[in-house]
Design an enzyme around this catalytic site. Structure first.
Site, mmCIF file in Angstrom:
data_model
loop_
_atom_site.group_PDB
_atom_site.id
_atom_site.type_symbol
_atom_site.label_atom_id
_atom_site.label_comp_id
_atom_site.label_asym_id
_atom_site.label_seq_id
_atom_site.Cartn_x
_atom_site.Cartn_y
_atom_site.Cartn_z
ATOM 1 N N ASP A 46 0.860 -1.171 0.000
ATOM 2 C CA ASP A 46 0.000 0.000 0.000
ATOM 3 C C ASP A 46 0.904 1.231 0.000
ATOM 4 O O ASP A 46 1.820 1.316 0.803
ATOM 5 C CB ASP A 46 -0.833 -0.051 1.299
ATOM 6 C CG ASP A 46 -1.974 0.926 1.284
ATOM 7 O OD1 ASP A 46 -2.120 1.644 0.284
ATOM 8 O OD2 ASP A 46 -2.708 0.962 2.283
ATOM 9 N N ASP A 139 -3.330 2.319 -5.883
ATOM 10 C CA ASP A 139 -2.051 2.337 -5.164
ATOM 11 C C ASP A 139 -1.878 1.181 -4.187
ATOM 12 O O ASP A 139 -1.026 1.231 -3.327
ATOM 13 C CB ASP A 139 -1.912 3.661 -4.408
ATOM 14 C CG ASP A 139 -2.886 3.742 -3.253
ATOM 15 O OD1 ASP A 139 -4.033 3.304 -3.421
ATOM 16 O OD2 ASP A 139 -2.504 4.217 -2.171
ATOM 17 N N GLU A 140 -2.715 0.179 -4.262
ATOM 18 C CA GLU A 140 -2.488 -0.954 -3.367
ATOM 19 C C GLU A 140 -2.838 -2.264 -4.066
ATOM 20 O O GLU A 140 -3.648 -2.285 -4.985
ATOM 21 C CB GLU A 140 -3.282 -0.815 -2.057
ATOM 22 C CG GLU A 140 -4.771 -0.701 -2.254
ATOM 23 C CD GLU A 140 -5.540 -0.681 -0.936
ATOM 24 O OE1 GLU A 140 -5.180 -1.423 -0.011
ATOM 25 O OE2 GLU A 140 -6.519 0.066 -0.865
#
Lengths: 446, 373
Positions: A46, A139-140
């Site tokens: 993350d 983004d993860e």
């Protein structure tokens, strides 16, 4: 697997000869040690305060200032940097409240295109580690590194530490890593020590680790269920561990089964690389409540174009259009309509949304409007010619021409009359939604 | 009101009437069926404000009167009464309840007054004609599958009924389209239909009409219409419907006249081949590719997930080789409606509408938009 009890330095990646407080080579205190380090291979990665970190990286003068990504007075915080978080600013907080807490904050409108591009770069790097990368948002992602040790000549923990270091050194962004034996625990682990974290939950401590946590920490337990559980006297995961699965199921149905299993750290979901896209949507919150078509329609057109643009970036066509409205009283209405044929065109998405919108306009003031499309089929089936509506093919051609112009001269180069000088003006905070399944992506979570 | 009626008669009438009543209603009276004594009969009436059905059924009225009760509830009750039972319907003295008695069963239902029941049949009709039920059924059946369900284009949500002169004879024509396919059927125009306005009969009305027409093919249908309403009288049943207030597109423009590549094929052989090859793809709207040349047709369906299927059938085709794709479902819909042994396709190119008709009967024709393959 290799040596059972490895210890290594997260900065220079050197394996330590013996337990220590600092790295024997570089002196860094960031040593990672865990008895099961060499056996765990499911990770959750993350990015830390992703949008804000990107902006700080690109504008170094902001590096020591509180930065909030979000928009307008009425919008919500999509990301707050760690400095702003010290003042109590959190994601999804209304902007006015965030600015009360942190008046000196620098507010930046999100530049989704930029974040998406960087997100894709990071994802590509993840895919170099293992093909089993399951993105949760921009983004993860979950990574399954099982069986990659021979390929990389190092255990997953080291691969991940090297990955985190390379993102930091080469992209100037920091990530937090959670490593465990399933997705549920990996995600929990990555949250434990942010930013620049690397946390490990091994099999041995799974039960004791979970026992102390509130039940809310289990994903899927929302406010309503949490209240019901609290009403039944259940607050911690440890209490669930002591109960029989059948009893929980009798009381809470299938959710009971999930509670029972997750409370004991049992999660058999696999890391699946290409979870299909279920819906594509875009929505916006206004600076002030609006109720009339003259304000709402241009905004809807702008959002429809945005959804179509993202749809065209996939190889899909959508057969259903959903309109979302949120009233000033926070009551949400969603209305959907099945299209006669799958589409990839902003024009058709807008027309369906427009028809739905007109039915809802009864003077109610709205604070948010959104439009989305779903029920996907292959792009080849999209927008067949219509027997009785020759304007259909013309509009499709006109849209293709617009797309070409925008590709050459930029998004702002050409606009339809509907949005001209209006479509963007009233919008403040925007939220996009790519894959909406069990982990809806709302802004950035970190 | 007090009336005695045979259960089977009541059930038969209710089964037709209750279908018009919507399951969910915001206006309570619209959930009800109106019961009214007539001379030696019971009159039933139900409506959804767009469509009204009335029927009268033989019954013995002991005391005249009228009331309304929930239609679906009454239907469910009568359905479950013993076969051959004699049913007594009577309103209570206060008039706010209806008792239903059959054998040892006894029901009491809440009523709403007859005066509240809406009447949509006001107004006059400009045209009136009589047509064989079988003829009318053919018009409806051969076109109704192409009716659009798309709400945005409400004017396509029905069958366009109008008269037109072709080759010196006046025809009554039915047309329906959803933009992907178009169906056109015609019969000789019955006396009285000349000069009638072109009207769009809504899909729900078409569906009810089809069921009524199916009951007795020998019967005659009396049709009365204006530019806003249509009424069908079949035996003891009268169906009155509002029409769709819109302009049906100029469908003549859509029917290709210049398609010069003629394909003739055995309808049964073709449709079972289409059915077989499309098994490979469960996806709705999957295209079947027809490759034509040299008196042969190769049917191909590709499914990225499952695999491929091909079949070769002999056809009559002498033009240049051609590859064209169609929605398999739409092809089956059309071949299912054609009746002759042989079907004729008139093709132009892979991107243009194709005309499909019977080899021997030109009263019905279909236009189908190809798909990209």
């Amino acid at each position: 697997m290799s040596d059972l009890n490895i210890i290594f330095c997260r900065d220079c990646l050197v394996v330590q000869p013996a337990p220590a407080r600092r790295c024997a080579r570089c002196g860094s205190p960031r040593l990672l040690q865990h008895p099961e380090l060499a056996q765990l291979s499911i990770a959750h990665i993350d990015c830390d305060a992703f949008y804000a970190s990107v902006e700080k990286r690109d504008r170094p003068e902001l590096s020591d200032k509180p930065v909030i990504i979000g928009g307008g007075k009425r919008g919500v915080v999509s990301t707050a940097c760690y400095i702003a978080r010290i003042s109590g600013v959190r994601s999804a907080m209304p902007m006015f409240k965030a600015l009360e807490l942190c008046p000196e904050a620098v507010v930046i409108k999100p530049d989704m295109a930029k974040y998406a591009a960087i997100g894709r770069m990071i994802r590509e790097r993840m895919r170099a580690l293992t093909p089993l990368v399951e993105p949760l948002s921009i983004d993860e992602a979950f990574l399954d590194l099982t069986g990659t040790e021979r390929l990389h000549r190092m255990p997953p923990a080291l691969i991940l530490a090297r990955f985190a270091r390379s993102i930091e050194q080469e992209l100037g962004l920091s990530v937090s890593v959670g490593l465990s034996h399933n997705k549920f625990l990996a995600k929990m682990a990555s949250d434990l020590q942010k930013p620049r974290g690397f946390s490990v939950i091994g099999r041995a401590e799974t039960l004791s680790f979970l026992a102390a946590l509130p039940i809310k920490a289990i994903w899927g337990v929302g406010a309503a269920l949490d209240r019901q559980l609290a009403h039944d006297g259940l607050r911690t995961i440890g209490q669930l561990q002591g109960m029989r699965e059948e009893d929980l199921m009798r009381r809470y149905g299938t959710m009971g089964q999930r509670l029972s299993r997750l409370s004991r750290g049992v999660d058999e979901r696999r890391v699946t690389p290409d979870r299909p896209t279920k819906s594509i949507s875009s929505e916006t919150t206004f600076d002030r409540d609006i109720s009339g078509p003259e304000d709402l329609v241009p905004i809807l057109r702008g959002l429809s174009e945005k959804v179509a643009r993202r749809l065209k970036a996939t190889d899909l066509a959508a057969s259903e259009v959903t309109l979302k409205l949120k009233g000033a009283d926070f009551q949400t209405r969603t209305r959907n309509r099945r299209l006669a044929a799958p589409t990839r065109l902003a024009d058709r998405i807008f027309h369906a949304g427009h028809a739905l919108l007109l039915k809802e306009l009864d003077g109610t003031p709205f604070r948010l409007i959104g439009i989305g499309c779903s029920v996907f089929s292959p792009a080849a089936t999209a927008d067949p010619d219509d027997l009785v509506d020759p304007s259909f093919a013309r509009r499709a051609k006109a849209e293709a021409a617009l797309d070409q112009l925008r590709e050459r001269f930029g998004l702002q180069s050409v606009e339809t009359g509907i949005t001209f000088r209006r479509g963007r003006a009233a919008t403040t905070s925007e939220k996009q939604n790519g894959k909406s399944e069990s982990f809806p992506y709302d802004g950035e979570k970190s | 009101m007090r009336i005695i009626i045979e259960r089977s008669n009541l059930l038969k009438s209710l089964s037709r009437v209750h279908r018009v009543v919507e399951r969910r209603n915001t206006i309570p009276i619209l959930s009800n069926v109106l019961l009214k004594t007539e001379e030696g009969a019971l009159g039933l009436k139900a409506t959804d404000l767009d469509l009204e059905i009335t029927e009268s059924v033989a019954a013995e009225a002991e005391q005249d009167g009228a009331t309304t009760v929930p239609a679906h509830l009454l239907y469910d009750i009568v359905r479950k009464l013993a076969e051959g039972a004699e049913v007594r319907l009577a309103t209570t003295p206060e008039g706010n309840q209806l008792t239903i008695t059959a054998g040892r069963s006894n029901f009491r239902l809440q009523c709403l007054p007859e005066a509240d029941f809406p009447d949509i049949t006001a107004g006059t009709f400009s045209h009136s004609f009589t047509i064989q039920a079988a003829d009318f059924a053919r018009l409806v059946e051969r076109t109704q599958f192409a009716i659009s369900t798309e709400e945005t284009r409400y004017y396509l949500n029905g069958i366009f009924l109008h008269t037109i002169e072709t080759d010196g004879a006046l025809k009554l024509r039915a047309v329906a389209t959803d933009g992907h396919r178009l169906a056109r059927a015609e019969v000789t125009a019955p006396v009285g239909s000349e000069g009638m306005p072109g009207i769009i009969v809504p899909r729900k009305t078409v569906g009810e009409l089809q069921k009524l027409l199916g009951d007795d093919a020998e019967a005659e249908v009396k049709v009365e219409l204006s530019d806003a309403k249509i009424r069908f009288a079949i035996g003891s049943v009268v169906l009155t419907s509002k029409l769709i207030d819109g302009t049906f597109p100029d469908y003549q423009r859509v029917i290709p006249a210049g398609n010069d590549k003629q394909l003739t094929l055995d309808r049964a052989v073709f449709s079972s081949a289409v059915d077989r090859v499309s098994t490979i793809s469960s996806e709705r709207g999957r295209a079947v590719k027809l490759s034509l040349g040299n008196g042969q047709m190769v049917l191909t369906v590709n499914s990225p997930d499952a695999g491929t299927a091909t079949e070769e059938i002999p056809v009559g085709y002498e033009s240049d080789d051609l590859e064209i794709g169609f929605n398999a479902r739409y092809l089956l819909d059309i071949t299912g409606q054609l009746s002759g042994e042989e079907s004729v396709f008139m093709l132009a190119d892979p991107g243009s509408p194709t005309l499909i008709r019977d080899g021997s009967d030109d009263s019905t024709l279909y236009v189908l938009m190809p798909m990209r393959v």
